[in-house]
Design a protein around this motif. Structure first.
Motif, PDB file in Angstrom:
ATOM      1  N   ALA A 283       1.245  -0.685  -0.029  1.00  0.00           N
ATOM      2  CA  ALA A 283       0.121   0.215   0.155  1.00  0.00           C
ATOM      3  C   ALA A 283       0.927   0.913   0.418  1.00  0.00           C
ATOM      4  O   ALA A 283       1.927   1.373   0.790  1.00  0.00           O
ATOM      5  CB  ALA A 283      -0.837  -0.145   1.406  1.00  0.00           C
ATOM      6  N   TRP A 285       1.342   3.826   0.918  1.00  0.00           N
ATOM      7  CA  TRP A 285       0.054   5.399   2.438  1.00  0.00           C
ATOM      8  C   TRP A 285       1.698   5.199   3.557  1.00  0.00           C
ATOM      9  O   TRP A 285       2.742   4.510   3.311  1.00  0.00           O
ATOM     10  CB  TRP A 285      -1.350   4.365   3.032  1.00  0.00           C
ATOM     11  CG  TRP A 285      -2.209   4.318   2.122  1.00  0.00           C
ATOM     12  CD1 TRP A 285      -2.296   3.981   0.988  1.00  0.00           C
ATOM     13  CD2 TRP A 285      -3.039   3.240   2.869  1.00  0.00           C
ATOM     14  NE1 TRP A 285      -3.889   4.184   0.837  1.00  0.00           N
ATOM     15  CE2 TRP A 285      -3.785   3.306   1.626  1.00  0.00           C
ATOM     16  CE3 TRP A 285      -3.290   2.816   3.945  1.00  0.00           C
ATOM     17  CZ2 TRP A 285      -5.315   2.494   1.709  1.00  0.00           C
ATOM     18  CZ3 TRP A 285      -4.677   2.354   4.209  1.00  0.00           C
ATOM     19  CH2 TRP A 285      -6.266   2.286   3.028  1.00  0.00           C
ATOM     20  N   ALA A 290      -2.656   5.166   6.693  1.00  0.00           N
ATOM     21  CA  ALA A 290      -2.398   4.508   8.010  1.00  0.00           C
ATOM     22  C   ALA A 290      -3.750   4.323   9.577  1.00  0.00           C
ATOM     23  O   ALA A 290      -4.429   4.270   9.321  1.00  0.00           O
ATOM     24  CB  ALA A 290      -0.988   3.347   8.205  1.00  0.00           C
ATOM     25  N   TYR A 293      -7.172   5.276   8.079  1.00  0.00           N
ATOM     26  CA  TYR A 293      -7.754   4.186   8.417  1.00  0.00           C
ATOM     27  C   TYR A 293      -8.108   2.807   9.404  1.00  0.00           C
ATOM     28  O   TYR A 293      -9.593   2.864   9.079  1.00  0.00           O
ATOM     29  CB  TYR A 293      -6.728   3.308   7.181  1.00  0.00           C
ATOM     30  CG  TYR A 293      -7.571   1.753   6.897  1.00  0.00           C
ATOM     31  CD1 TYR A 293      -8.454   1.631   5.913  1.00  0.00           C
ATOM     32  CD2 TYR A 293      -7.221   0.866   7.647  1.00  0.00           C
ATOM     33  CE1 TYR A 293      -8.882  -0.114   5.613  1.00  0.00           C
ATOM     34  CE2 TYR A 293      -8.169  -0.257   7.417  1.00  0.00           C
ATOM     35  CZ  TYR A 293      -9.227  -0.368   6.710  1.00  0.00           C
ATOM     36  OH  TYR A 293      -9.546  -1.759   5.993  1.00  0.00           O
ATOM     37  N   SER A 357      -7.756  -4.137  11.590  1.00  0.00           N
ATOM     38  CA  SER A 357      -6.690  -3.538  10.919  1.00  0.00           C
ATOM     39  C   SER A 357      -5.364  -3.523  10.019  1.00  0.00           C
ATOM     40  O   SER A 357      -5.368  -2.669   8.928  1.00  0.00           O
ATOM     41  CB  SER A 357      -7.027  -1.745  11.150  1.00  0.00           C
ATOM     42  OG  SER A 357      -6.082  -1.749  12.151  1.00  0.00           O
ATOM     43  N   ILE A 360      -4.154  -3.804   5.915  1.00  0.00           N
ATOM     44  CA  ILE A 360      -3.801  -2.941   5.411  1.00  0.00           C
ATOM     45  C   ILE A 360      -2.057  -3.741   4.876  1.00  0.00           C
ATOM     46  O   ILE A 360      -1.347  -3.407   3.240  1.00  0.00           O
ATOM     47  CB  ILE A 360      -3.675  -1.916   5.343  1.00  0.00           C
ATOM     48  CG1 ILE A 360      -2.515  -1.377   6.254  1.00  0.00           C
ATOM     49  CG2 ILE A 360      -4.963  -0.807   5.542  1.00  0.00           C
ATOM     50  CD1 ILE A 360      -2.667  -0.061   7.118  1.00  0.00           C
ATOM     51  N   PRO A 376      -8.671  -4.462   2.992  1.00  0.00           N
ATOM     52  CA  PRO A 376      -8.926  -3.377   2.947  1.00  0.00           C
ATOM     53  C   PRO A 376     -10.095  -2.459   3.365  1.00  0.00           C
ATOM     54  O   PRO A 376     -10.716  -2.564   3.577  1.00  0.00           O
ATOM     55  CB  PRO A 376      -7.945  -2.621   3.228  1.00  0.00           C
ATOM     56  CG  PRO A 376      -6.363  -3.630   3.584  1.00  0.00           C
ATOM     57  CD  PRO A 376      -6.967  -4.525   1.862  1.00  0.00           C
ATOM     58  N   TRP A 377     -10.685  -2.227   2.028  1.00  0.00           N
ATOM     59  CA  TRP A 377     -11.853  -1.468   1.118  1.00  0.00           C
ATOM     60  C   TRP A 377     -12.877  -2.821   1.767  1.00  0.00           C
ATOM     61  O   TRP A 377     -14.248  -2.105   1.952  1.00  0.00           O
ATOM     62  CB  TRP A 377     -11.668  -1.275   0.051  1.00  0.00           C
ATOM     63  CG  TRP A 377     -10.781  -0.781  -0.331  1.00  0.00           C
ATOM     64  CD1 TRP A 377      -9.952  -0.894  -1.186  1.00  0.00           C
ATOM     65  CD2 TRP A 377      -9.811   0.840  -0.183  1.00  0.00           C
ATOM     66  NE1 TRP A 377      -8.760   0.456  -1.479  1.00  0.00           N
ATOM     67  CE2 TRP A 377      -8.664   1.019  -0.734  1.00  0.00           C
ATOM     68  CE3 TRP A 377      -9.858   1.646   1.180  1.00  0.00           C
ATOM     69  CZ2 TRP A 377      -8.632   2.018  -0.509  1.00  0.00           C
ATOM     70  CZ3 TRP A 377      -9.897   2.435   1.654  1.00  0.00           C
ATOM     71  CH2 TRP A 377      -8.982   2.552   0.547  1.00  0.00           C
TER      72      TRP A 377
END
Length: 404
Positions: A283, A285, A290, A293, A357, A360, A376-377
């Motif tokens: 990812a 990110w 993060a 999220y 979580s 990700i 993750p979505w």
């Protein structure tokens, strides 16, 4: 609106509810955050054999680590890596054991083990970690080595986990968006921030599981027939009150943790890539993204779980059963993990407050109507849909019981 205000005030004034809120705040914020930052997590460690032998000086230590690791530069390069390993080799880690656990040595240690296995000297350094004796002049080509290891890992995952060539390419495309060289600051503060939102489940369950079943337990259900509002409107108000409580509860816990984070860590390091936490994450990110999220994951989980708990409360007239059924959705998947089929365990991770979580950092991809969807979505979509789907059924089931 007046009825909602009355019902919501009634919920908050219930001793069971505010005791749960106080206990959760004490456990999650005072113990799980404040004491971790100031004492057990970042306080000066004196005896590695004693899990509580820390000084209450976390705030000053954090500032010290932020300043100490700024000496290695503001970008992660081969030179930065070499300097960090050389510095570690020059320290007496037995005199200052905290340097080993709280500094970014743990990042360097992990990177060395995974990317430079040929530097290990199995005969002469059998019981010593690689970082203590690695030849720093041979720590080169960091980004190319990471790319090669990622390619190899995805190929193994494709063979063992069923990824397709398109899935693999999708993950590699995500990885290609990570800018190099990575910015660098002290990372361990961010590495300690993820929160296990499932810890909120018992408190939410105790607060909301009696919302409907409690009317039968207290013998007040028949009286509701005589009110001017009607049973269906009362059910809607109860659901809205429960959802409002869940949101307020989340804001209290999450807001307090964010405030303490800003006090102790500030915003330093928000732009660091998450690959410092998981080297092979794809990812693109940074740490701030993060954490946003993770906060969204927690919010969705709390709202979805509130809907699930209220549905359980509407299905039974017994308070204990309503509570047990509500907690079962969170804890039974973990208890039965060894016995359930792999596909069923994967599905259970999308129940509210059950998943993690930290997905990700993984490579899970689902194929839905011909579309490849990164896991993750799904983690921040499915729990919310479950909670929303439970609400009309909770209203309907309780209303039917009222009419009966």
């Amino acid at each position: 609106m007046e009825l909602f205000a009355l019902e919501h005030k009634r919920l908050w004034r219930t001793p069971r509810v505010w005791i749960c809120v106080l206990l959760c705040f004490a456990y999650s914020v005072i113990w799980g955050t404040l004491f971790q930052y100031q004492w057990l997590g970042f306080g000066t460690q004196h005896d590695t054999t004693d899990p509580y032998d820390f000084s209450f000086d976390g705030y000053s230590n954090i500032r010290g680590f932020q300043e100490q690791f700024s000496q290695f530069g503001d970008e992660w390069t081969d030179e930065t890596f070499q300097k960090m390993v050389a510095a570690y080799q020059s320290y007496d880690i037995y005199e200052k054991p905290g340097l080993q656990s709280m500094g970014d040595w743990i990042v360097a240690y992990s990177f060395l083990d995974r990317l430079y296995p040929e530097l290990e000297d199995a005969e002469n350094q059998k019981y010593q970690p690689l970082i203590l004796y690695a030849d720093t002049s041979k720590i080169t080509d960091f980004y190319q080595r990471r790319a090669d290891l990622l390619e190899f890992t995805l190929e193994v995952t494709k063979q063992n986990e069923g990824l397709t060539d398109a899935d693999k390419q999708m993950l590699l495309d995500m990885n290609s968006q990570i800018e190099e060289p990575w910015p660098y600051e002290w990372t361990q503060g961010w590495a300690n921030l993820p929160f296990n939102w499932s810890k909120l489940a018992p408190y939410l369950a105790i607060a909301l599981a009696f919302l409907f079943s409690g009317e039968w337990h207290n013998s007040t259900a028949p009286m509701l027939h005589t009110t001017k509002y009607g049973w269906r409107k009362l059910a809607r108000v109860k659901v809205l009150s429960g959802l409002a409580f869940a949101l307020e509860f989340y804001v209290l816990i999450a807001g307090s943790k964010i405030l303490l984070q800003l006090i102790y860590f500030g915003t330093s390091g928000w732009d660091l890539p998450i690959q410092y936490i998981s080297l092979l994450a794809v990812a693109p990110w940074n740490m701030l993204q993060a954490e946003l999220y993770e906060l969204a994951f927690g919010l969705i989980g709390v709202v979805g779980y509130a809907g699930l708990v209220m549905l359980m409360s509407s299905l039974v007239k017994n308070n204990v059963l309503a509570l047990v059924f509500s907690l079962a959705f969170v804890y039974v998947p973990d208890v039965l993990e060894r016995y359930l089929p792999k596909w069923l365990m994967a599905v259970s991770q999308y129940l509210p407050l059950v998943g993690n979580s930290r997905d990700i950092y993984g490579y899970n991809i689902f194929h839905i109507f011909g579309l490849s969807v990164w896991s993750p979505w799904m983690m921040i979509t499915v729990p919310l849909l479950i909670g929303i789907a439970c609400i009309p059924f909770a209203i309907r089931f309780w209303s039917r019981r009222q009419r009966a």
